[in-house]
Design a protein around this motif. Sequence first.
Motif, PDB file in Angstrom:
ATOM      1  N   ASP A 114      12.059  76.768  67.987  1.00 28.14           N
ATOM      2  CA  ASP A 114      13.032  77.478  67.158  1.00 28.14           C
ATOM      3  C   ASP A 114      12.432  77.873  65.813  1.00 28.14           C
ATOM      4  OD1 ASP A 114      14.892  77.280  69.144  1.00 28.14           O
ATOM      5  OD2 ASP A 114      15.982  75.603  68.245  1.00 28.14           O
ATOM      6  N   ILE A 115      11.716  76.937  65.206  1.00 29.85           N
ATOM      7  CA  ILE A 115      11.104  77.216  63.899  1.00 29.85           C
ATOM      8  C   ILE A 115      10.069  78.319  64.032  1.00 29.85           C
ATOM      9  CG2 ILE A 115       9.534  76.277  62.142  1.00 29.85           C
ATOM     10  CD1 ILE A 115      11.051  73.645  62.341  1.00 29.85           C
ATOM     11  N   LYS A 116       9.225  78.212  65.039  1.00 28.78           N
ATOM     12  CA  LYS A 116       8.197  79.231  65.235  1.00 28.78           C
ATOM     13  C   LYS A 116       8.827  80.600  65.478  1.00 28.78           C
ATOM     14  CE  LYS A 116       4.164  80.351  68.094  1.00 28.78           C
ATOM     15  NZ  LYS A 116       3.261  79.887  69.182  1.00 28.78           N
ATOM     16  N   ALA A 117       9.862  80.647  66.285  1.00 24.02           N
ATOM     17  CA  ALA A 117      10.518  81.917  66.578  1.00 24.02           C
ATOM     18  C   ALA A 117      11.129  82.529  65.319  1.00 24.02           C
ATOM     19  CB  ALA A 117      11.598  81.710  67.649  1.00 24.02           C
ATOM     20  N   ALA A 118      11.716  81.687  64.477  1.00 27.22           N
ATOM     21  CA  ALA A 118      12.334  82.183  63.238  1.00 27.22           C
ATOM     22  C   ALA A 118      11.275  82.750  62.291  1.00 27.22           C
ATOM     23  CB  ALA A 118      13.112  81.063  62.565  1.00 27.22           C
ATOM     24  N   ARG A 172      10.752  86.942  61.225  1.00 28.09           N
ATOM     25  CA  ARG A 172      10.702  87.457  59.852  1.00 28.09           C
ATOM     26  C   ARG A 172       9.397  88.221  59.624  1.00 28.09           C
ATOM     27  NH1 ARG A 172      11.830  82.968  55.567  1.00 28.09           N
ATOM     28  NH2 ARG A 172      12.212  84.800  54.254  1.00 28.09           N
ATOM     29  N   TRP A 173       8.304  87.701  60.145  1.00 29.60           N
ATOM     30  CA  TRP A 173       7.018  88.386  59.991  1.00 29.60           C
ATOM     31  C   TRP A 173       7.009  89.715  60.737  1.00 29.60           C
ATOM     32  CZ3 TRP A 173       3.726  83.447  61.402  1.00 29.60           C
ATOM     33  CH2 TRP A 173       3.870  82.508  60.364  1.00 29.60           C
ATOM     34  N   GLN A 174       7.630  89.731  61.907  1.00 31.09           N
ATOM     35  CA  GLN A 174       7.708  90.981  62.676  1.00 31.09           C
ATOM     36  C   GLN A 174       8.493  92.036  61.893  1.00 31.09           C
ATOM     37  OE1 GLN A 174       9.297  89.146  66.342  1.00 31.09           O
ATOM     38  NE2 GLN A 174       7.646  90.205  67.450  1.00 31.09           N
ATOM     39  N   ALA A 175       9.571  91.618  61.252  1.00 32.23           N
ATOM     40  CA  ALA A 175      10.364  92.553  60.452  1.00 32.23           C
ATOM     41  C   ALA A 175       9.526  93.096  59.294  1.00 32.23           C
ATOM     42  CB  ALA A 175      11.622  91.866  59.931  1.00 32.23           C
ATOM     43  N   PHE A 176       8.748  92.230  58.667  1.00 35.53           N
ATOM     44  CA  PHE A 176       7.866  92.670  57.578  1.00 35.53           C
ATOM     45  C   PHE A 176       6.846  93.667  58.103  1.00 35.53           C
ATOM     46  CE2 PHE A 176       3.952  92.407  55.158  1.00 35.53           C
ATOM     47  CZ  PHE A 176       4.384  92.467  53.836  1.00 35.53           C
ATOM     48  N   ALA A 177       6.228  93.362  59.236  1.00 32.57           N
ATOM     49  CA  ALA A 177       5.208  94.246  59.805  1.00 32.57           C
ATOM     50  C   ALA A 177       5.799  95.593  60.207  1.00 32.57           C
ATOM     51  CB  ALA A 177       4.555  93.568  61.013  1.00 32.57           C
ATOM     52  N   ALA A 178       7.026  95.571  60.727  1.00 30.32           N
ATOM     53  CA  ALA A 178       7.664  96.830  61.126  1.00 30.32           C
ATOM     54  C   ALA A 178       7.950  97.693  59.894  1.00 30.32           C
ATOM     55  CB  ALA A 178       8.960  96.536  61.879  1.00 30.32           C
ATOM     56  N   ALA A 179       8.363  97.048  58.792  1.00 28.33           N
ATOM     57  CA  ALA A 179       8.660  97.787  57.560  1.00 28.33           C
ATOM     58  C   ALA A 179       7.388  98.195  56.830  1.00 28.33           C
ATOM     59  CB  ALA A 179       9.540  96.942  56.648  1.00 28.33           C
ATOM     60  N   HIS A 180       6.313  97.405  57.030  1.00 33.35           N
ATOM     61  CA  HIS A 180       5.064  97.644  56.296  1.00 33.35           C
ATOM     62  C   HIS A 180       3.877  97.541  57.266  1.00 33.35           C
ATOM     63  CE1 HIS A 180       7.566  97.085  52.766  1.00 33.35           C
ATOM     64  NE2 HIS A 180       7.891  95.872  53.181  1.00 33.35           N
ATOM     65  N   PRO A 181       3.672  98.551  58.094  1.00 32.81           N
ATOM     66  CA  PRO A 181       2.581  98.479  59.079  1.00 32.81           C
ATOM     67  C   PRO A 181       1.201  98.340  58.458  1.00 32.81           C
ATOM     68  CG  PRO A 181       3.537 100.694  58.973  1.00 32.81           C
ATOM     69  CD  PRO A 181       4.432  99.799  58.198  1.00 32.81           C
ATOM     70  N   GLU A 182       1.072  98.696  57.176  1.00 33.19           N
ATOM     71  CA  GLU A 182      -0.213  98.553  56.485  1.00 33.19           C
ATOM     72  C   GLU A 182      -0.347  97.193  55.815  1.00 33.19           C
ATOM     73  OE1 GLU A 182       2.476 100.335  53.258  1.00 33.19           O
ATOM     74  OE2 GLU A 182       2.490  99.836  55.382  1.00 33.19           O
ATOM     75  N   GLY A 183       0.629  96.297  55.989  1.00 34.53           N
ATOM     76  CA  GLY A 183       0.680  95.024  55.284  1.00 34.53           C
ATOM     77  C   GLY A 183      -0.468  94.087  55.606  1.00 34.53           C
ATOM     78  N   VAL A 184      -0.669  93.160  54.685  1.00 37.45           N
ATOM     79  CA  VAL A 184      -1.729  92.159  54.784  1.00 37.45           C
ATOM     80  C   VAL A 184      -1.127  90.808  54.414  1.00 37.45           C
ATOM     81  CG1 VAL A 184      -3.927  91.391  53.791  1.00 37.45           C
ATOM     82  CG2 VAL A 184      -3.540  93.820  54.217  1.00 37.45           C
ATOM     83  N   LEU A 185      -1.571  89.737  55.059  1.00 40.28           N
ATOM     84  CA  LEU A 185      -1.039  88.421  54.742  1.00 40.28           C
ATOM     85  C   LEU A 185      -2.074  87.581  54.003  1.00 40.28           C
ATOM     86  CD1 LEU A 185      -2.083  85.819  56.723  1.00 40.28           C
ATOM     87  CD2 LEU A 185      -0.965  87.238  58.457  1.00 40.28           C
ATOM     88  N   TYR A 186      -1.586  86.562  53.297  1.00 38.17           N
ATOM     89  CA  TYR A 186      -2.492  85.626  52.644  1.00 38.17           C
ATOM     90  C   TYR A 186      -1.808  84.279  52.484  1.00 38.17           C
ATOM     91  CZ  TYR A 186       0.086  86.389  48.228  1.00 38.17           C
ATOM     92  OH  TYR A 186       1.066  86.470  47.266  1.00 38.17           O
TER      93      TYR A 186
END
Length: 370
Positions: free
Chosen positions: A76-80, A84-98
Motif C-alpha cells: 500500500d505504501i509503495k503504491a501510494a 504521486r510520482w507518476q502524477a508528477f512525471a505526467a505533469a512534468h515529463p522533463e522532471g528530475v528527482l533527487y
Amino acid sequence: MSKRPNIDIDHYLNLFLEDIPLMDVRAPVEFDKGAFPTSQNLPLLDDRQRELIGTRYKNAGQDAAIALGNEMATADIKAARVARWQAFAAAHPEGVLYCFRGGLRSKISQQWLAEAGIEMPFVEGGYKALRRFLIDSIDEVIASARFMVVGGLTGTGKTPLLAELDNSVDLEGLANHKGSSFGKQIGGQPTQINFENALAVRLLKLRAAGHSLMVLEDESRMVGRCGLPPALQEAMAQAPVVVIEAGLEERIERLQREYVEDMLTAYRSHLGEEEGYLAFSNYLLDAIEGIRRRLGGERYQQIRDALQQALQHRQLESVAGVYRDAIAQVLEQYYDPMYQYQLDQKKERIRFRGSYSEVVSYLRNLGVEQ
C-alpha cells in the motif's frame, strides 16, 4: 521507453537556467530546512520512517537499515508513493528527482518508477551537491560581475524601480520582506537556505543572459530574517550608487498605497473578505508596534488607539489618515535623518541623482552600454 541519463555536475547549471521541475524524495523535515525554487517534496520516507531507519543504520549498519526499509515498504505504501510520482512525471515529463546525496533513496525511487513504466533521471550527488554548486556560484558570479546600488529615502520607489529593469536583483522580493517594521509579507519568509538558493539562481540567470552589470537596492546586512551572503555585502559596500529623489508628500502617498491599499487587497485576495481584513488589521497594528520607540510612548498610544478604532469600524479613509500621520512623523523624526546620514557616508560613491523616471533611464542606458 527511452533512457534518460542521470544528471552529473556538468549539467547542474541547466537544471536552474531551464527551471527543470525537481522531485525531492527526501523526508519533509529535510525539505523544510532547504530546497530549490522548482522543487516539490514527494518523499520516499516520511519523517518517522527516516528516523527509524537512521537509528537502525547507526546501530546495526547499512544492510540492517535496508532490511527495515524493505519491511516498511508495504504494498500500500509503495503504491501510494509511486502514484504521486507518476502524477508528477505526467505533469512534468522533463522532471528530475533527487535525494540528499544521490544514493540509495534516489536509486530506489528511480527503480520503483521504472517498474511503473517511467524513466526519470536522478541528480548524482543529490541535494548536497546542488546546494554546494549554488553556494559556489554566488561567489563566482559576484567576483565577475559589476554592481550598481539604488539608494534613496523611504518611499522613493526603489523596489518598483527594480521591477522595470532586466538586470536587477530584487533582494526584498527573494526574501519576501520589505526590510522594515512594515515589511512583513503574506506567506512569510523563506529559510536562509532557500533565500540563498533563489539568489544564486537569479544571479546565474542574469549572467547567462549576458548581464555583467547587476542592479540592487541598497540593503542592510539583513532583509527581515534573511542574511545577505558576505561576498554580496562586500560587493554592495564598494559599488557605485544612484539615488532616487522625491518629496515628502510623494513618498507618503506611495507608502500609503503600498502598505494600506495594496496590502488590504493582497490579504483579501489570499484569505477572503473577512479573514483577510482581520489579518490586514493585525498586520498594521503589529507594524505600528514595531515603530513604538521611534514615535514615543504617548504619541504611539494615540496613534494605535485611533488606528484600532478606525479598523474596528472599517473606516478605511480614517485608517489611511492615521497611517499617513504616523508615517509622516516617523519619516521626519527617524527614517529620513537616518537614511540621509547613510547616504552622506556614501557620497563619494554616488554617480547619479534624479527623479524615479530619470534614474530608470540612467540605469537602462548603463545596461545597454555594459
